[in-house]
Design a protein around this motif. Structure first.
Motif, PDB file in Angstrom:
ATOM      1  N   PRO A  21       3.867  19.484  17.675  1.00 21.21           N
ATOM      2  CA  PRO A  21       3.111  18.837  16.600  1.00 21.21           C
ATOM      3  C   PRO A  21       3.114  17.316  16.699  1.00 21.21           C
ATOM      4  O   PRO A  21       2.257  16.652  16.106  1.00 21.21           O
ATOM      5  N   THR A  30       0.593  21.019  11.171  1.00 25.19           N
ATOM      6  CA  THR A  30       0.164  21.343  12.530  1.00 25.19           C
ATOM      7  C   THR A  30      -1.253  21.903  12.539  1.00 25.19           C
ATOM      8  O   THR A  30      -2.091  21.507  13.366  1.00 25.19           O
ATOM      9  N   HIS A  41      -3.695  19.201  11.910  1.00 23.49           N
ATOM     10  CA  HIS A  41      -3.759  18.405  13.142  1.00 23.49           C
ATOM     11  C   HIS A  41      -4.714  19.070  14.137  1.00 23.49           C
ATOM     12  O   HIS A  41      -5.585  18.419  14.718  1.00 23.49           O
ATOM     13  N   SER A  92      -0.089  13.593  20.350  1.00 25.66           N
ATOM     14  CA  SER A  92      -1.254  12.961  19.729  1.00 25.66           C
ATOM     15  C   SER A  92      -2.503  13.820  19.887  1.00 25.66           C
ATOM     16  O   SER A  92      -2.616  14.640  20.808  1.00 25.66           O
ATOM     17  N   GLN A  93      -3.444  13.603  18.987  1.00 32.23           N
ATOM     18  CA  GLN A  93      -4.734  14.277  19.098  1.00 32.23           C
ATOM     19  C   GLN A  93      -5.409  13.928  20.410  1.00 32.23           C
ATOM     20  O   GLN A  93      -6.042  14.784  21.041  1.00 32.23           O
TER      21      GLN A  93
END
Length: 203
Positions: free
Chosen positions: A182, A81, A84, A185-186
């Motif tokens: 988590p 996470t 990310h 999506s980015q």
């Protein structure tokens, strides 16, 4: 990794929060993450940061904050996470200077400020490790309907801590705005953080 009964309950709890917070999406809705405005209290805590300094939510006023509960010995979800979120911060460019990731330890007996500082900085300079008395951490998790539980000791005395994995996002005034996971999506995170971090922010 097989989920324990506790972990399954945590997943159901997070799902329940998300369903309760979801509003009907239409073309005017700006958010791609789950909108929790009005469903969660403002950011409030009194803890110790990874420099050993006593801090409160007021110390982060003016910053968009991402609150995440975890611990430095976490074998999987925490490092994934934070990695990310690091990429998200990088992709936001200069806007990311207006954000802070507050990594609250649910394992205060092992996570000293020094350990948290080394761990947090290994991911991103905008990550701040927070720890404190067990009662203060438990109170904070209850405030945001999160959960954690120490698992039975393994051989050698090590242990894992099961914990929920929601990422709570607060605007620069400390108001709860969004809930991410988590798995989001980015691109979703970047879209919504861009709205919050841009001059004027999202109302």
């Amino acid at each position: 990794m097989k989920l324990s009964r506790f972990a399954r309950l945590v997943c159901l709890l997070i799902a329940g929060i998300m369903l309760a917070a979801c509003q009907r999406h239409d073309e005017a809705a700006p958010w791609q993450l789950t909108d929790i405005s009005g469903h969660m209290p403002d950011l409030s805590f009194r803890l110790t940061d990874d420099q050993g300094k006593a801090v409160t939510a007021a110390d982060y006023h003016g910053k968009v904050t991402l609150l995440y509960f975890g611990y430095t010995h976490c074998p999987d979800v925490c490092p994934l996470t934070l990695a990310h979120l690091h990429v998200v911060m990088q992709r936001l460019g200069n806007l990311a200077d207006g954000a802070r990731i507050l990594f609250v330890s649910v394992d205060p007996s092992r996570d000293t400020p020094e350990a948290l500082h080394a761990y947090a900085n290994a991911f991103d300079p905008r990550v701040v490790g927070l720890t404190g008395a067990p009662s203060d951490i438990e109170s904070l998790t209850k405030r945001y309907r999160a959960a954690f539980s120490r698992e039975p000791d393994k051989s050698g005395g090590s242990y894992d801590v099961s914990h929920s994995s929601g990422i709570y996002i607060f605007d620069a005034n400390g108001h709860a705005r969004l809930l991410a996971t988590p798995e989001d999506s980015q691109d979703k995170l970047i879209h919504d953080l861009h709205l919050l971090l841009s001059p004027g922010g999202a109302t």
